[in-house]
Design an enzyme around this catalytic site. Structure first.
Site, PDB file in Angstrom:
ATOM      1  N   LYS A 106       0.862  -1.189   0.000  1.00  0.00           N
ATOM      2  CA  LYS A 106       0.000   0.000   0.000  1.00  0.00           C
ATOM      3  C   LYS A 106       0.888   1.224   0.000  1.00  0.00           C
ATOM      4  O   LYS A 106       2.022   1.190   0.517  1.00  0.00           O
ATOM      5  CB  LYS A 106      -0.895   0.018   1.251  1.00  0.00           C
ATOM      6  CG  LYS A 106      -2.105   0.875   1.112  1.00  0.00           C
ATOM      7  CD  LYS A 106      -3.232   0.176   0.360  1.00  0.00           C
ATOM      8  CE  LYS A 106      -4.454   1.041   0.208  1.00  0.00           C
ATOM      9  NZ  LYS A 106      -5.619   0.280  -0.238  1.00  0.00           N
TER      10      LYS A 106
HETATM   11  P1  NAD Z   1     -12.861   8.558  -2.141  1.00  0.00           P
HETATM   12  O1  NAD Z   1     -11.829   9.567  -1.851  1.00  0.00           O
HETATM   13  O2  NAD Z   1     -13.388   8.414  -3.523  1.00  0.00           O
HETATM   14  O3  NAD Z   1     -14.149   8.790  -1.203  1.00  0.00           O
HETATM   15  C1  NAD Z   1     -14.099   9.004   0.177  1.00  0.00           C
HETATM   16  C2  NAD Z   1     -15.364   9.777   0.556  1.00  0.00           C
HETATM   17  O4  NAD Z   1     -15.435   9.892   1.973  1.00  0.00           O
HETATM   18  C3  NAD Z   1     -15.364  11.198  -0.016  1.00  0.00           C
HETATM   19  O5  NAD Z   1     -16.629  11.477  -0.591  1.00  0.00           O
HETATM   20  C4  NAD Z   1     -15.108  12.072   1.219  1.00  0.00           C
HETATM   21  O6  NAD Z   1     -15.667  13.360   1.127  1.00  0.00           O
HETATM   22  C5  NAD Z   1     -15.765  11.237   2.307  1.00  0.00           C
HETATM   23  N1  NAD Z   1     -15.289  11.563   3.642  1.00  0.00           N
HETATM   24  C6  NAD Z   1     -14.060  12.000   4.008  1.00  0.00           C
HETATM   25  N2  NAD Z   1     -14.016  12.215   5.332  1.00  0.00           N
HETATM   26  C7  NAD Z   1     -15.237  11.892   5.814  1.00  0.00           C
HETATM   27  C8  NAD Z   1     -15.811  11.899   7.111  1.00  0.00           C
HETATM   28  N3  NAD Z   1     -15.128  12.281   8.182  1.00  0.00           N
HETATM   29  N4  NAD Z   1     -17.089  11.474   7.238  1.00  0.00           N
HETATM   30  C9  NAD Z   1     -17.805  11.084   6.164  1.00  0.00           C
HETATM   31  N5  NAD Z   1     -17.313  11.065   4.908  1.00  0.00           N
HETATM   32  C10 NAD Z   1     -16.042  11.471   4.741  1.00  0.00           C
HETATM   33  O7  NAD Z   1     -12.271   7.182  -1.586  1.00  0.00           O
HETATM   34  P2  NAD Z   1     -12.680   5.701  -1.988  1.00  0.00           P
HETATM   35  O8  NAD Z   1     -11.775   5.262  -3.085  1.00  0.00           O
HETATM   36  O9  NAD Z   1     -14.154   5.606  -2.159  1.00  0.00           O
HETATM   37  O10 NAD Z   1     -12.212   4.912  -0.676  1.00  0.00           O
HETATM   38  C11 NAD Z   1     -12.996   4.908   0.501  1.00  0.00           C
HETATM   39  C12 NAD Z   1     -12.550   3.754   1.379  1.00  0.00           C
HETATM   40  O11 NAD Z   1     -12.639   2.533   0.631  1.00  0.00           O
HETATM   41  C13 NAD Z   1     -11.114   3.829   1.881  1.00  0.00           C
HETATM   42  O12 NAD Z   1     -11.045   3.245   3.168  1.00  0.00           O
HETATM   43  C14 NAD Z   1     -10.355   2.960   0.893  1.00  0.00           C
HETATM   44  O13 NAD Z   1      -9.157   2.435   1.437  1.00  0.00           O
HETATM   45  C15 NAD Z   1     -11.389   1.863   0.652  1.00  0.00           C
HETATM   46  N6  NAD Z   1     -11.190   1.121  -0.604  1.00  0.00           N
HETATM   47  C16 NAD Z   1     -11.211   1.750  -1.808  1.00  0.00           C
HETATM   48  C17 NAD Z   1     -11.045   0.996  -2.967  1.00  0.00           C
HETATM   49  C18 NAD Z   1     -11.140   1.607  -4.354  1.00  0.00           C
HETATM   50  O14 NAD Z   1     -11.164   0.856  -5.329  1.00  0.00           O
HETATM   51  N7  NAD Z   1     -11.225   2.927  -4.493  1.00  0.00           N
HETATM   52  C19 NAD Z   1     -10.832  -0.388  -2.889  1.00  0.00           C
HETATM   53  C20 NAD Z   1     -10.820  -0.987  -1.633  1.00  0.00           C
HETATM   54  C21 NAD Z   1     -11.011  -0.232  -0.497  1.00  0.00           C
END
Ligand code: NAD
Length: 468
Positions: A106
């Site tokens: 990561k």
């Molecule tokens: P992203 O940046 O697209 O979205 C995150 C969202 O959370 C944003 O809309 C942001 O405004 C919101 N946010 C931030 N702080 C917040 C808070 N305090 N309360 C509520 N909402 C809040 O990120 P993502 O890619 O959707 O990833 C989100 C999670 O999923 C992370 O933990 C990431 O590790 C995990 N993840 C993502 C992927 C992927 O393919 N993108 C794959 C596996 C796991």
């Protein structure tokens, strides 16, 4: 948030220890698997706005029992070594669980992307890529990043392009990262893969009525009230698919600047458009600034899809969800997990629940190495064979198929059909093995421990085959 009580890494390691005690593993191998193999910190300067800025980035490699290692890169002002190591460890366990042939890694860049212009972000990303490439921390054979929080197709395209410039004689340069746009070697269905995987995971859970009953629910996903935290890539797609295709009601969305409540169901497309236009949920119908109270709202299912450490021992008692599916990595701390389990809440753990992203990344990497789109060779041949069969059946029975059935039957699979089929199969198989494991031994307290045990057994077998 979680850092005041137990860190993200401590939470992951406590789950690991609980599973390792049940698996029965030598102390030496247990330690070897638990700790990260290496974590690089890179500091590099970029001249912007007439000034030299120094940026800090991380890339942690947790386990190299399979190579390349795989894992996203996040852009976040809060990223640190502890977080990156926890996420890298989760990647090892996740890949083992869904049988993606990778070790875990990561990365992160300590940056708030909203503070920079697009052309500045591009320069920073390209410099970061150079630092990673120097150390083989981006490479189609050794270490393959992907998008995570704060990054997406755009950043992956810049990274792939920079890697290609540095390695002009590499035959497979596009395989150095996944999550790229389709016109830059990406695969259809990757953008929504993690959210789609969450939907498939929930569908499979609801095919296990015994698990749903433990959570105090019956029936299907239709009409179930869902709270979603974070309407970014993962949360948006999960909420969209569940509301549009499964009839679930998204009763609350919690974002960084507040929350939106609508007991009749939020229109996810409209809310997403509002967030894109305004930078948050403020001002949308049903808005409240009391996000903390929203986590404690009545609901059937909660989907934390924002960040780690949001449900801790200080608020776990107030959470009323009957089921939590961890779309984000590490949203429920180890201690909070035990408190929720004690009152009957079923948690579908991150290492399984959000594995849809790495699953489709695996397909993308295979596509890049194979240099051919899935379905390209067989699509028309399958179409021809099915047409022949339909003709034969119609001649034999003297009746014709309805046109809409013929259209569906005859069309050979597209790349997107195949990606969805592979993702669905992976999520179904994953749930089945962890649920079976959970119910196979009363000492196994929950799905998380069961999932971790399966991952650990597979990694252990892999190391044992190497003679380690
Ligand atoms: P992203 O940046 O697209 O979205 C995150 C969202 O959370 C944003 O809309 C942001 O405004 C919101 N946010 C931030 N702080 C917040 C808070 N305090 N309360 C509520 N909402 C809040 O990120 P993502 O890619 O959707 O990833 C989100 C999670 O999923 C992370 O933990 C990431 O590790 C995990 N993840 C993502 C992927 C992927 O393919 N993108 C794959 C596996 C796991």
């Amino acid at each position: 948030m979680s850092k005041q009580t137990e860190t993200f890494l401590q939470s992951v390691e406590r789950t690991f220890d609980q599973a390792a005690d049940l698996v029965g593993i030598s102390q030496g191998l247990r330690h070897k698997i638990k700790v990260a193999n290496s974590t690089y910190t890179v500091r590099f300067g970029v001249r912007l706005r007439g000034k030299l800025y120094t940026f800090v980035g991380y890339r942690s490699v947790h386990s190299e029992h399979m190579e390349p290692v795989k894992g996203g890169i996040r852009y976040s002002p809060h990223a640190d070594q502890d977080e990156v190591e926890a996420l890298a460890a989760l990647m090892s366990y996740k890949c083992a669980l869904v049988e993606a042939p990778f070790g875990g890694s990561k990365g992160a860049l300590v940056i708030d992307p909203s503070e920079w212009e697009v052309h500045e972000l591009e320069r920073i990303t390209r410099r970061f890529t150079q630092e990673l490439a120097k150390r083989s921390l981006i490479s189609q054979a050794q270490n393959v990043p992907a998008p995570d929080m704060g990054t997406g197709e755009r950043e992956m395209a810049w990274m792939a392009d920079e890697y290609k410039r540095l390695n002009p004689d590499d035959l497979n340069p596009w395989a150095c990262v996944t999550g790229k746009p389709v016109n830059k070697g990406g695969i259809r269905g990757r953008v929504e893969a993690t959210g789609r995987g969450v939907q498939y995971a929930l569908r499979e859970a609801f095919r296990h009525p015994e698990d749903i009953e433990i959570a105090g629910m019956t029936g299907s996903l239709e009409g179930k009230r869902i709270i979603v935290q974070g309407l970014g890539n993962v949360g948006y797609h999960a909420a969209k698919f569940l509301s549009e295709e499964d009839g679930s009601i998204i009763s609350c969305v919690i974002e960084h600047d507040g929350a939106v409540i609508d007991d009749d169901g939020i229109n996810i497309e409209e809310l997403r458009a509002h967030i894109i236009a305004n930078g948050g949920v403020t001002g949308y119908a049903g808005y409240t600034d009391d996000s903390a109270a929203c986590l404690a709202k009545d609901c059937d299912i909660m989907i934390p899809a924002a960040m780690e450490g949001v449900i801790t021992k200080s608020n776990a008692d107030s959470v009323k969800a009957k089921m939590i599916i961890e779309a984000a990595n590490g949203p429920v701390t180890f201690t909070a997990d035990q408190m929720l389990r004690d009152r009957g809440c079923v948690i579908i753990p991150d290492l399984y629940a959000n594995a849809g992203g790495v699953t489709v990344s695996y397909f993308e990497w295979v596509k890049n190495i194979g240099h051919i789109r899935f379905g390209r060779l067989q699509r028309r041949q399958e179409e021809r064979k099915t047409n022949l069969m339909v003709d034969a059946i119609e001649q034999m029975v003297g009746k014709t198929f309805p046109q809409n059935v013929i259209d569906e039957l005859v069309a050979g699979p597209t790349e997107l059909d195949l990606v969805r089929s592979g993702l669905d199969d992976t999520m179904r198989a994953g749930y089945r093995v962890i649920s079976e494991k959970w119910h196979s031994d009363e000492r196994i307290p929950d799905l998380r421990t069961a999932a971790m045990m399966i991952s650990l057994e597979r990694i252990m077998d892999s190391y044992n085959s190497l003679g380690i």
